[in-house]
Scaffold this motif. Structure first.
Motif, short mmCIF file in Angstrom:
data_model
loop_
_atom_site.label_atom_id
_atom_site.label_comp_id
_atom_site.label_asym_id
_atom_site.label_seq_id
_atom_site.Cartn_x
_atom_site.Cartn_y
_atom_site.Cartn_z
N LYS A 21 0.83 -1.21 0.00
CA LYS A 21 0.00 0.00 0.00
C LYS A 21 0.86 1.26 0.00
CE LYS A 21 -4.48 0.98 1.89
NZ LYS A 21 -5.42 0.73 2.96
N ASN A 25 1.19 4.22 -3.00
CA ASN A 25 1.02 5.67 -2.78
C ASN A 25 2.27 6.44 -3.20
OD1 ASN A 25 -1.52 5.31 -1.79
ND2 ASN A 25 -0.86 5.17 0.34
N VAL A 38 -6.70 10.72 -5.07
CA VAL A 38 -6.72 9.43 -5.77
C VAL A 38 -8.03 8.70 -5.48
CG1 VAL A 38 -5.56 7.21 -6.06
CG2 VAL A 38 -4.22 9.26 -5.59
N GLN A 39 -8.69 8.25 -6.54
CA GLN A 39 -9.86 7.38 -6.40
C GLN A 39 -9.45 5.98 -6.82
OE1 GLN A 39 -13.24 8.46 -8.73
NE2 GLN A 39 -13.54 10.39 -7.61
N TYR A 40 -9.93 5.01 -6.10
CA TYR A 40 -9.47 3.66 -6.39
C TYR A 40 -10.63 2.68 -6.39
CZ TYR A 40 -8.26 -0.76 -4.03
OH TYR A 40 -8.20 -2.05 -3.63
N GLU A 41 -10.63 1.80 -7.36
CA GLU A 41 -11.65 0.74 -7.37
C GLU A 41 -11.06 -0.53 -7.99
OE1 GLU A 41 -14.92 1.23 -10.16
OE2 GLU A 41 -13.83 2.83 -11.16
N LYS A 42 -11.63 -1.65 -7.59
CA LYS A 42 -11.27 -2.91 -8.24
C LYS A 42 -12.22 -3.08 -9.41
CE LYS A 42 -9.52 -6.20 -4.87
NZ LYS A 42 -9.84 -7.41 -4.13
N TYR A 67 -6.71 -3.52 -10.35
CA TYR A 67 -6.80 -2.35 -9.46
C TYR A 67 -6.65 -1.11 -10.32
CZ TYR A 67 -6.18 -5.69 -5.66
OH TYR A 67 -6.33 -6.74 -4.80
N TYR A 69 -6.84 3.06 -10.61
CA TYR A 69 -6.75 4.31 -9.86
C TYR A 69 -6.99 5.48 -10.81
CZ TYR A 69 -4.32 1.36 -6.45
OH TYR A 69 -4.00 0.37 -5.57
#
Lengths: 175, 354
Positions: A21, A25, A38-42, A67, A69
């Motif tokens: 992690k 970053n 930052v927006q994050y989604e699987k 993943y 971003y």
């Protein structure tokens, strides 16, 4: 109580370092700067697209999910990042590729390398070869990508892995 | 009590969340291998030429990773396809437990390969020019050199190091014509009271280049001799922009007996001509020059230091339709320095790795 909590959190972090992690970053910030959101989604890769890309590059995806971003600066979209894994000789290599809004590679980094041989693949010098490439680039070791002596399998796997993400990001951009 | 309970719940929750989200590792068995079939035609001096087929090496890798840190790796090799009456060999070339703590530090213990020269650890056929391994890697650095031992390794800022504690050589077997090669114990009940100590350092952060060297010391012993040896070697390989260039130099000193030093070097130069029409396959003509003297210094001196000195020119071709498969063709002429005797070799081969 406060002291106990802090001690506990430190112990927690020390016993189970969240290096992946933290490295993600750090990699995103070193590519886009510190002043970002930052927006994050699987994201689940659609089956037909997955097969099509796998056939094209002769390498399977590590899993059905990837993943994804999105990187913003003051609400304006700056670019994207995709985190994925490929297998080296026997262990997964976790890597991230950062793209501009047109799907051109801005940066790439190895987030976690687990093999005893071939650690040099993590160097900035090797990764910088991918800058500016996109889904139309060749990604051929020995031609537009230089190999690393002693890391033949890892170099091939990661190179094809990055090619895969360059093709995938174009499809994600269309959505 | 309540505090401890809350902390425990937080601990478990955060750990399982972090662990699940970015935990990509799964215990896994790995299978791999390589092999090489050769056609060897040799003509030594005025003797008639002799040609053979030889499935020189058939190798299987087996590995298992219990965790990201702990793994097992092995390599079993059948040489010359068949084992009978001292012909052919069945060898356990690698079998070790590996602990990989981080890039900076890891160790392994078991049957390992000392990190001496470019080829001993990375000896799959697509990785070197010539059907047979370079003669330097037969007579100066004897590959494949395997045996009982342990090593500590790591990588920092492009510097890659390895410290190895390895089984001793048998000094009774050292020879003027083959240097330390016959002294390898191959993991077969070596004398555990003495070791070979080896340190190797490489630099890798210049794309395409690997450059480094190693130094090793062994107070080798046999039934009737005891000889301290040092091995100093330098190696460099550049593989980029369709160009492959290799240079290796090695020197072995012996502190007693007739044999006092073995020395040799070689260089390779190849260019991938398939890049000119922009083909994806690789077609690499290459040239190699070797200078080998397994008895470069002797106690007697004089002519005895010329008897095992030879030079060799080789021209050849490596064709790689894909990176893991190679077809090879090479021709070489070896000149013995003492009497100018010429030997000629023509080799063909196919090799693979996976």
């Amino acid at each position: 109580m406060k002291k106990l909590t802090i001690l506990f959190l430190l112990l927690n972090a020390a016993l189970f370092p969240q290096d992946i992690k933290e490295n993600i970053n750090r990699a995103i910030q070193s590519c886009f700067g510190k002043d970002i959101q930052v927006q994050y989604e699987k994201v689940k890769i659609e089956q037909n697209l997955k097969k099509e890309i796998e056939t094209k590059v002769s390498q399977k995806f590590f899993s059905d999910e990837i993943y994804f971003y999105k990187i913003f600066n003051d609400k304006s979209l700056k670019g994207f990042a995709l985190l994925d894994n490929v297998y080296g000789k026997s262990l997964p290599i976790t890597f991230i590729v950062m793209f501009d809004t047109n799907g051109k590679i801005l940066c790439s980094e190895i987030i976690k390398y687990r093999e005893p041989y071939g650690g040099a693949i993590q160097s900035k010098e090797w990764n910088s070869q991918f800058i500016g490439k996109d889904d139309n680039s060749e990604f051929a070791v020995g031609k537009d990508i230089t190999g690393i002596s002693g890391a033949t399998i890892s170099v091939h796997s990661v190179t094809i892995g990055i090619k895969k993400l360059s093709i995938l990001i174009k499809s994600l951009l269309k959505k | 009590m309540k505090t401890i309970f809350l902390l425990s719940v937080t601990f478990l929750l955060t750990q399982s969340l972090f662990a699940q989200e970015f935990d990509f590792f799964e215990p896994k068995t790995t299978i791999g291998g390589y092999g090489e079939l050769h056609y060897n035609n040799e003509k030594i001096g005025d003797a008639p030429s002799k040609a053979i087929w030889d499935f020189h090496r058939f190798v299987l890798f087996f590995g298992y990773s219990w965790s990201e840190k702990w793994s097992f790796k092995s390599e079993v090799e059948l040489e010359h396809n068949f084992v009978k009456n001292g012909q052919g060999e069945l060898e356990l070339e690698q079998a070790y437990v590996n602990y990989h703590h981080s890039d900076l530090f890891g160790f392994n213990v078991g049957i390992i390969l000392p990190s001496i020269g470019l080829i001993n650890e990375f000896h799959e056929p697509p990785l070197f020019f010539g059907t047979e391994r370079p003669v330097y890697h037969n007579l100066i650095i004897p590959t494949t050199w395997f045996g009982s031992g342990a090593s500590i390794y790591g990588n920092y800022n492009g510097f890659d190091y390895k410290l190895t504690l390895f089984e001793t050589l048998n000094s009774d077997k050292f020879s003027l014509s083959q240097g330390i090669r016959p002294g390898r114990m191959k993991g077969f009940k070596p004398d555990a009271s003495r070791f070979l100590y080896s340190v190797r350092l490489d630099y890798l952060n210049f794309p395409g280049l690997k450059i480094g060297g190693s130094f090793s010391f062994n107070n080798a012993k046999g039934d009737s001799t005891s000889i301290d040896i040092t091995i100093t070697e330098f190696h460099a390989k550049y593989d980029a922009n369709n160009l492959t260039a290799v240079f290796e130099f090695g020197n072995i000193n012996y502190n007693s007996g007739e044999l006092r030093a073995s020395r040799g070097y070689y260089f390779d130069l190849g260019y991938n001509i398939a890049s000119i029409p922009d083909w994806n396959s690789k077609i690499i003509p290459f040239v190699r020059y070797s200078d080998i003297n397994t008895a470069a210094e002797t106690l007697s001196g004089g002519n005895s230091e010329k008897l095992y000195h030879f030079t060799e020119w080789m021209i050849g071709l490596s064709i790689k339709p894909i990176e893991q498969i190679v077809f090879k063709l090479d021709y070489s002429e070896r000149t013995r320095k003492s009497d100018d005797r010429k030997s000629k070799f023509l080799n063909l081969g196919v090799g693979y790795m996976f």
